[in-house]
Design a protein around this motif. Sequence first.
Motif, short mmCIF file in Angstrom:
data_model
loop_
_atom_site.label_atom_id
_atom_site.label_comp_id
_atom_site.label_asym_id
_atom_site.label_seq_id
_atom_site.Cartn_x
_atom_site.Cartn_y
_atom_site.Cartn_z
N THR A 2 0.81 -1.23 0.00
CA THR A 2 0.00 0.00 0.00
C THR A 2 0.84 1.27 0.00
OG1 THR A 2 -0.11 -0.02 2.43
CG2 THR A 2 -1.88 -1.16 1.23
N GLN A 4 2.49 3.07 -2.28
CA GLN A 4 2.21 4.08 -3.30
C GLN A 4 0.87 4.77 -3.05
OE1 GLN A 4 3.45 2.91 -7.16
NE2 GLN A 4 2.02 4.22 -8.25
N TYR A 5 -0.13 3.99 -2.58
CA TYR A 5 -1.45 4.54 -2.29
C TYR A 5 -1.39 5.47 -1.07
CZ TYR A 5 -6.22 4.65 -0.44
OH TYR A 5 -7.42 5.05 0.07
N ARG A 6 -0.71 5.02 -0.01
CA ARG A 6 -0.67 5.79 1.23
C ARG A 6 0.04 7.13 1.08
NH1 ARG A 6 1.68 1.26 3.52
NH2 ARG A 6 3.41 2.56 4.20
N THR A 7 0.99 7.19 0.16
CA THR A 7 1.78 8.42 0.00
C THR A 7 1.34 9.24 -1.21
OG1 THR A 7 3.46 7.27 -1.32
CG2 THR A 7 3.79 7.30 1.07
N LYS A 8 0.18 8.88 -1.78
CA LYS A 8 -0.33 9.57 -2.97
C LYS A 8 0.71 9.61 -4.10
CE LYS A 8 -3.70 12.52 -0.63
NZ LYS A 8 -4.21 13.90 -0.43
N GLY A 9 1.43 8.53 -4.25
CA GLY A 9 2.40 8.40 -5.34
C GLY A 9 3.75 9.02 -5.07
N LYS A 10 3.96 9.58 -3.88
CA LYS A 10 5.25 10.23 -3.58
C LYS A 10 6.34 9.20 -3.32
CE LYS A 10 3.15 14.44 -1.75
NZ LYS A 10 2.94 15.27 -0.54
N GLN A 11 5.95 8.04 -2.82
CA GLN A 11 6.90 6.95 -2.64
C GLN A 11 6.42 5.76 -3.47
OE1 GLN A 11 6.79 7.15 1.87
NE2 GLN A 11 8.91 6.56 1.55
N LYS A 12 7.34 5.13 -4.15
CA LYS A 12 6.96 4.03 -5.03
C LYS A 12 7.87 2.84 -4.81
CE LYS A 12 5.05 7.11 -8.54
NZ LYS A 12 5.05 7.50 -9.96
N GLU A 67 4.69 0.35 -11.23
CA GLU A 67 3.80 -0.19 -10.22
C GLU A 67 4.22 -1.61 -9.82
OE1 GLU A 67 -0.07 0.07 -11.92
OE2 GLU A 67 -0.14 2.25 -11.82
#
Length: 208
Positions: A2, A4-12, A67
């Motif tokens: 989760t 990428q979702y939790r960080t609104k794409g800021k961490q991948k 992703e």
Amino acid sequence: ATLQYRTKGKQKAPLIIRTRGHRLEGIWHSGSPMGGILNLIRGIHVLVPRNMTKAAGFYNTLLESDEPALVIESLNGYRLKEKMPNNLGEFKTALGVVETLKEGADITLVSYGSTLRLVEQAAKELLEVGIDAEVIDVQSLLPFDLNQDIVKSVAKTNRLLIIDEDVPGGASAFIIQKIMEEQDAWKYLDSKPQTLTAKDHRPAYGTD
């Protein structure tokens, strides 16, 4: 899963996890832990190609994205004889798109992975006794049938059977919820939708 979702794409974390599954030896030799996987790692793609060509197509697709994904290759698929694509490294398998392997008018059979080859053989045998089954390969569990093609099949055949080697309430329950509730397939049925799964147990031994 989760991040990428939790960080609104800021961490991948564009990690591709490649593993084998279905009909294994060891503690899972009489089933599949797919139900647990679907719920425990929600947030990444869960892909279940039926053969190595489809798997290669998924890898080509994933390598062009950022992703994360889990690709579960069919153990029995390693022994299949497949025609080598002449565009290896280029062709792609789309995420969240099902494939109809056989068209039919009497019942919709939905499955994935290694079990799919048994379903295809069963469809041939059913045809010999006058039952024309439509066979659909899910291919991608997360995301699932984005075009909602399965409900179109059910609208034609008016019957649905989901075949899965997980225990009852596992991946088959996930699939039937998607088809019945999200795709509203219930209104096209002439009989109750059913699942054909492994037995409701976990053997505590393995030959290895």
